[in-house]
Design a protein around this motif. Structure first.
Motif, short mmCIF file in Angstrom:
data_model
loop_
_atom_site.label_atom_id
_atom_site.label_comp_id
_atom_site.label_asym_id
_atom_site.label_seq_id
_atom_site.Cartn_x
_atom_site.Cartn_y
_atom_site.Cartn_z
N MET A 195 -15.91 47.63 12.60
CA MET A 195 -17.31 48.13 12.51
C MET A 195 -17.47 47.56 10.89
O MET A 195 -18.66 47.09 10.93
N ARG A 196 -16.63 47.52 10.19
CA ARG A 196 -16.96 46.50 8.77
C ARG A 196 -17.29 45.26 9.15
O ARG A 196 -18.34 44.59 8.38
N ARG A 198 -18.57 43.80 11.93
CA ARG A 198 -19.94 43.74 12.65
C ARG A 198 -21.05 43.86 11.72
O ARG A 198 -21.83 43.08 11.71
N GLU A 199 -20.72 44.92 10.77
CA GLU A 199 -21.80 45.03 9.86
C GLU A 199 -22.10 43.77 8.86
O GLU A 199 -23.01 43.42 8.43
N TRP A 200 -20.73 43.40 8.31
CA TRP A 200 -20.87 42.11 7.15
C TRP A 200 -21.37 40.97 8.10
O TRP A 200 -22.27 40.08 7.60
N SER A 202 -23.01 40.47 10.82
CA SER A 202 -24.43 40.65 11.49
C SER A 202 -25.48 39.98 10.71
O SER A 202 -26.49 39.69 11.26
N TYR A 203 -25.26 39.96 9.48
CA TYR A 203 -26.36 39.41 8.64
C TYR A 203 -26.61 37.88 8.88
O TYR A 203 -27.57 37.25 8.75
N PRO A 206 -26.35 38.01 14.03
CA PRO A 206 -26.46 39.57 14.70
C PRO A 206 -26.34 39.58 16.18
O PRO A 206 -26.00 40.58 16.82
N VAL A 209 -22.95 40.84 18.31
CA VAL A 209 -22.76 41.93 18.64
C VAL A 209 -23.17 42.47 20.09
O VAL A 209 -22.33 43.40 20.70
N ASN A 215 -14.08 45.51 20.47
CA ASN A 215 -13.73 45.20 19.10
C ASN A 215 -12.73 43.99 18.71
O ASN A 215 -12.98 43.36 17.87
#
Length: 473
Positions: A195-196, A198-200, A202-203, A206, A209, A215
């Motif tokens: 999750m971390r 993906r968020e990091w 995706s900037y 993106p 995802v 995962n």
């Protein structure tokens, strides 16, 4: 027994105290202990304490095996034959009404009272007397030094501990418990790290995802691609990792038209370092799963064959050990893992849960909603049988577990199609016949192995003899 009653007995009867030491049984005669209690020096001075407590008899253990045998009996509250002979030989049993025996362990006291008819005291000043006897024991037994006493206590404690955990040592089910708990923890950690990432990441990219949902695969792709401009250069490696060329084409196409922002080298370096650590966890998770599969096949093959490695390992872990699971009835195994829901249902007087950990079995998932309760009852019944066979059989094998799985499959098809399956008796007869055939094949294999070893030794002897003759010539 209350303290006042104990003092009354001590004043009207001859009081003896039994002390179980690591080196043997000791019997002490107590007289005038009330005066000793008032003297503050009695606890530290052995001579003052010895004026009120006198050693009546001491019987050392014959060997370490005899010592551990007696220690097991004492811990379980059973009168060993050695203890019975010791008490009968050193206590005036012809005057039982005038004799009181102090024993610290309540279970052992009850057993002695029932077996020998003695009046046993476990309360009052008995624990204090036993504590002071333990402190000054080397003073009473001549030739017993502090060093030898420590060695005897340490050796007996180690043997006693090994005896108590013999099920874990022989069956090694503790390894399964730790492995499955670690596997669940790794799944949580991998999901959180994913999750971390993906968020990091995706900037910068993106679209990845939406293309890759898994995962573990996402973490490996981030570690492989790094900057999205490299996706076309590592296309072959992406195909090898994903196993699908269509996904590779989607990743390459998305990297060319991505809406993500450009990323600085320092940010990319941190993402890469974090993804490497997460990839190491993913790889270790697969190694741990293989280890758990092998362990389950060795320790609980029938349970593993019936419900799979993960569900079987979780049942063992929740029960605490394989022997605990084998002792559980089928109704307990059915709701194992749903205890909170069960107690809440009992408290609120609502419907009780139909299943616990066995819900994760494929049989429950494949059953219709109206048949899930029946399926869970039937499956838990077969799990109880498989666990008992795995726990108490000398040479575990998966013959019975495979047949139990066929029985559950037939019952599942009966719920869907209505075709009546074979009876349990017919299935068990087939399973026993297969088991006999399996044992016969094992015997033949062992015979062949022995014959091969014998031939190999005979051949080696002939070669050695021929070499010796050549040297002599």
């Amino acid at each position: 027994m209350e303290t006042e009653d104990v003092k009354t007995l001590q004043s009207t009867q001859r009081l003896f105290v039994l002390y179980e030491h690591a080196s043997g049984y000791a019997l002490f005669r107590v007289k005038g202990f009330d005066q000793i209690q008032k003297d503050p020096k009695a606890a530290s001075d052995a001579s003052i304490f010895g004026s009120a407590v006198r050693l009546q008899a001491f019987s050392p253990f014959q060997s370490s095996v005899n010592a551990i045998d007696n220690a097991n009996c004492v811990s379980e509250g059973v009168v060993h034959d050695d203890l019975r002979v010791f008490l009968e030989s050193n206590l005036p049993l012809e005057k039982k009404s005038k004799v009181a025996l102090g024993i610290v362990d309540g279970k052992l006291g009850a057993a002695v009272m029932e077996g020998l008819g003695l009046n046993c005291i476990t309360a009052g000043s008995i624990p204090e007397i036993a504590r002071l006897i333990k402190r000054h024991f080397s003073f009473f037994v001549k030739g017993l030094t502090d060093k030898s006493e420590m060695k005897a206590s340490l050796g007996l404690s180690h043997s006693f501990s090994r005896c108590k955990v013999k099920f874990n040592v022989n069956r090694a089910d503790n390894m399964i418990i730790q492995s499955v708990n670690l596997l669940d923890q790794l799944d949580k950690d991998v999901n959180m790290f994913s999750m971390r990432i993906r968020e990091w990441y995706s900037y910068h990219f993106p679209e990845l995802v939406k293309i890759v949902n898994d995962n573990r695969l996402y973490i490996k792709l981030v570690n492989l691609i790094k900057d999205r401009s490299n996706s076309e250069q590592v296309a072959d490696q992406i195909t090898e990792l994903v196993g699908d060329e269509n996904i590779t084409q989607q990743v390459v196409q998305a990297s060319k038209t991505s809406m993500g922002m450009e990323i600085s080298p320092i940010d990319l370096m941190n993402i890469e370092a974090f993804s490497k650590k997460a990839t190491m966890l993913v790889n270790y998770r697969s190694v741990l799963f293989e280890y758990l599969t092998k362990k389950m096949a060795m320790i609980a093959p029938n349970l593993c064959s019936l419900v799979g490695e993960i569900v079987g390992a979780r049942l063992i872990s929740h029960a605490g050990s394989l022997i605990n699971l084998a002792k559980y009835p089928a109704s307990t195994i059915q709701i194992l893992g749903a205890e909170k829901a069960l107690f809440r249902a009992i408290k609120t007087k609502t419907a009780t849960p139909k299943y616990g950990l066995i819900f994760h079995s494929t049989f429950i998932g494949r059953a219709d909603m109206k048949d899930k309760g029946k399926m869970s009852r039937y499956l838990s019944n077969k799990c109880a049988i498989a666990a008992r066979i795995d726990c108490f059989s000398e040479k575990p094998n998966m013959v019975i577990g495979t047949k139990l799985r066929v029985m559950v499959e037939d019952r599942l098809s009966f719920f869907k199609t209505g075709v009546v399956p074979k009876t349990n008796e017919e299935f068990m007869e087939e399973a026993l016949n297969e088991l006999k055939e399996f044992e016969e094949l094992e015997k033949e294999a062992r015979k062949k192995k022995k014959e091969q070893k014998r031939l190999k030794k005979a051949k080696a002897a002939l070669i050695a003899e021929a070499n010796g003759m050549m040297v002599e010539a």
